[in-house]
Design a protein around this motif. Structure first.
Motif, short mmCIF file in Angstrom:
data_model
loop_
_atom_site.label_atom_id
_atom_site.label_comp_id
_atom_site.label_asym_id
_atom_site.label_seq_id
_atom_site.Cartn_x
_atom_site.Cartn_y
_atom_site.Cartn_z
N SER A 74 -5.80 -6.70 6.51
CA SER A 74 -5.43 -5.35 6.11
C SER A 74 -5.18 -4.70 7.76
O SER A 74 -5.38 -5.49 8.78
N THR A 110 3.25 -11.53 8.74
CA THR A 110 3.09 -10.56 7.75
C THR A 110 1.20 -10.69 7.85
O THR A 110 1.01 -9.64 7.68
N TRP A 111 0.71 -11.59 7.62
CA TRP A 111 -0.63 -11.74 7.55
C TRP A 111 -1.52 -12.52 8.61
O TRP A 111 -2.69 -12.64 8.57
N ASP A 121 5.53 1.36 -2.02
CA ASP A 121 5.03 1.50 -3.49
C ASP A 121 4.96 0.39 -4.17
O ASP A 121 5.74 -0.69 -4.65
N PRO A 122 3.64 -0.13 -4.53
CA PRO A 122 3.33 -1.36 -5.03
C PRO A 122 3.83 -1.46 -6.54
O PRO A 122 3.96 -2.68 -7.04
N ASN A 123 4.52 -0.49 -7.23
CA ASN A 123 4.83 -0.54 -8.39
C ASN A 123 6.49 -0.41 -8.31
O ASN A 123 7.17 -0.05 -9.37
N THR A 136 12.43 2.67 -5.72
CA THR A 136 11.27 3.43 -5.77
C THR A 136 11.58 4.63 -5.34
O THR A 136 12.45 5.18 -4.48
N LEU A 188 8.61 -2.36 -1.99
CA LEU A 188 7.31 -2.90 -2.23
C LEU A 188 6.26 -2.49 -1.32
O LEU A 188 4.89 -2.21 -1.79
N GLY A 189 6.38 -2.62 -0.08
CA GLY A 189 5.40 -2.26 1.03
C GLY A 189 5.17 -0.47 0.85
O GLY A 189 4.21 -0.12 1.34
#
Length: 351
Positions: free
Chosen positions: A305, A259-260, A124-126, A59, A121-122
């Motif tokens: 979130s 993570t979640w 930039d989602p792309n 990224t 990825l955290g």
């Protein structure tokens, strides 16, 4: 002929070009997320610079943080485990919960590359899954001094124009100034075993929790105001209903965070008033008595979130004051030695 005028014009033009380039670079840096990287890797593994370059190769929306700048912290640990390497990446955002990811592999550089993709990825989602091209370092921090202007061959460049040595290692990770996060929320609760039938109610709560700086110790405290009530039910020679209003304090010294989701053991102390009302009896009466209880509870939170928590909790209740319910001077019911409570709710972060 005076040759100083052309030379002065050249210097002025070069200075203007340098200032314009710095302005363009500053605007580009503002669009990138600053990061600080700390690495503790096994012998023979690449260093933190390799990890950062792997993130940059996936990224372009990332850069190293400046000295006093608030930034996302990427803490990398890679250990040798027999013929395998096991890596762990803890991501400390500037505002939110810590997230972690673990990867194992036979080659250390492959483990670090996989965790670099997780970090990218955290941000930039792309982000690209693989490093498709070598990272372009031209938009990294540039020297503050302008490039030297062409001089006569015999004159050496001034010492101030010599390019500073390139930093080869990331800066030391510094703690974030904000040490605590605060949430407000509401729970739906059920009290079981304390009254003759289950009591249904809810709680409004305020939660203050320490920002997690290690994998375990992260104290949290919660204050809540709640109530519960029963439906009409038979007791002794008549019918009755009960209402309970309490203030509760929770303390949770440690927390396991992934993570979640997160899990934490807690203890609570609550006090309030128990109201009883006799109905459909020859001489109905209403009374109230003090209520005091304590106990342990476990809380499991889901983190869709960084600003939302969905919580599920359950625990045991040990009343310290055991009230009696009497009809016609005869005890019809006494609060038992112990009971239980369960609850589910949602909380929102406001600071």
């Amino acid at each position: 002929m005076d040759l100083r005028a052309p030379k002065a014009v050249a210097v002025a033009l070069a200075t203007a070009l340098v200032l314009r380039a710095h302005e363009s670079r500053a605007s580009q840096d503002d669009a990138k997320e600053p990061v600080r990287i700390g690495a503790d890797v096994a012998a023979g593994c690449p260093d933190a610079s390799f990890f950062y370059q792997q993130v940059r190769a996936r990224t372009r929306h990332v850069r190293l943080a400046r000295d006093e700048e608030a930034a996302r912290e990427l803490r990398l640990v890679v250990k040798a485990d027999g013929a395998m390497f096991r890596g762990r990446l803890d991501v400390h955002p500037t505002d939110g919960e810590v997230s972690s990811r673990e990867v194992a592999g036979r080659k250390c550089n492959e483990v670090m590359s996989a965790l670099a993709f997780v970090a990218a990825l955290g941000i930039d989602p792309n982000a690209s899954l693989t490093s498709t091209e070598p990272p372009d370092e031209s938009d990294e921090e540039a020297p503050e001094n302008p490039p030297s202007v062409v001089e006569e061959p015999k004159l050496p460049p001034p010492p101030s124009e010599a390019a500073p040595a390139r930093r080869t290692s990331p800066p030391i990770v510094r703690p974030e100034p904000r040490a605590w996060n605060a949430f407000v929320g509401v729970d739906a609760t059920t009290l079981i075993g304390i009254l003759p039938v289950p009591a249904w109610g809810g709680r409004l709560w305020f939660d203050a929790r320490a920002r997690q700086k290690s994998s375990l110790f992260a104290p949290a405290f919660r204050a809540s105001l709640g109530g519960a009530a029963t439906v009409e039910h038979a007791i002794g020679p008549g019918m009755a209903r009960f209402q309970l209003v309490t203030m509760r304090l929770d303390a949770c010294p440690v927390r396991w965070t992934r993570t979640w989701w997160s899990a934490e053991p807690c203890a609570f102390l609550e006090g309030g008033v128990l109201f009883g009302q006799g109905i459909r009896s020859p001489s109905p009466q209403a009374n109230q008595t003090a209520y005091l209880a304590l106990g342990p509870l476990a809380r499991l939170s889901f983190l869709p979130s960084t600003r939302v928590r969905i919580g599920l909790e359950g625990g045991f209740v040990f009343p310290l004051l055991r009230a009696n319910v009497s009809f016609s001077e005869r005890v019809a019911y006494q609060v038992p030695v112990w009971g239980g409570s369960i609850g589910i709710g949602v909380g929102l972060k406001f600071m």
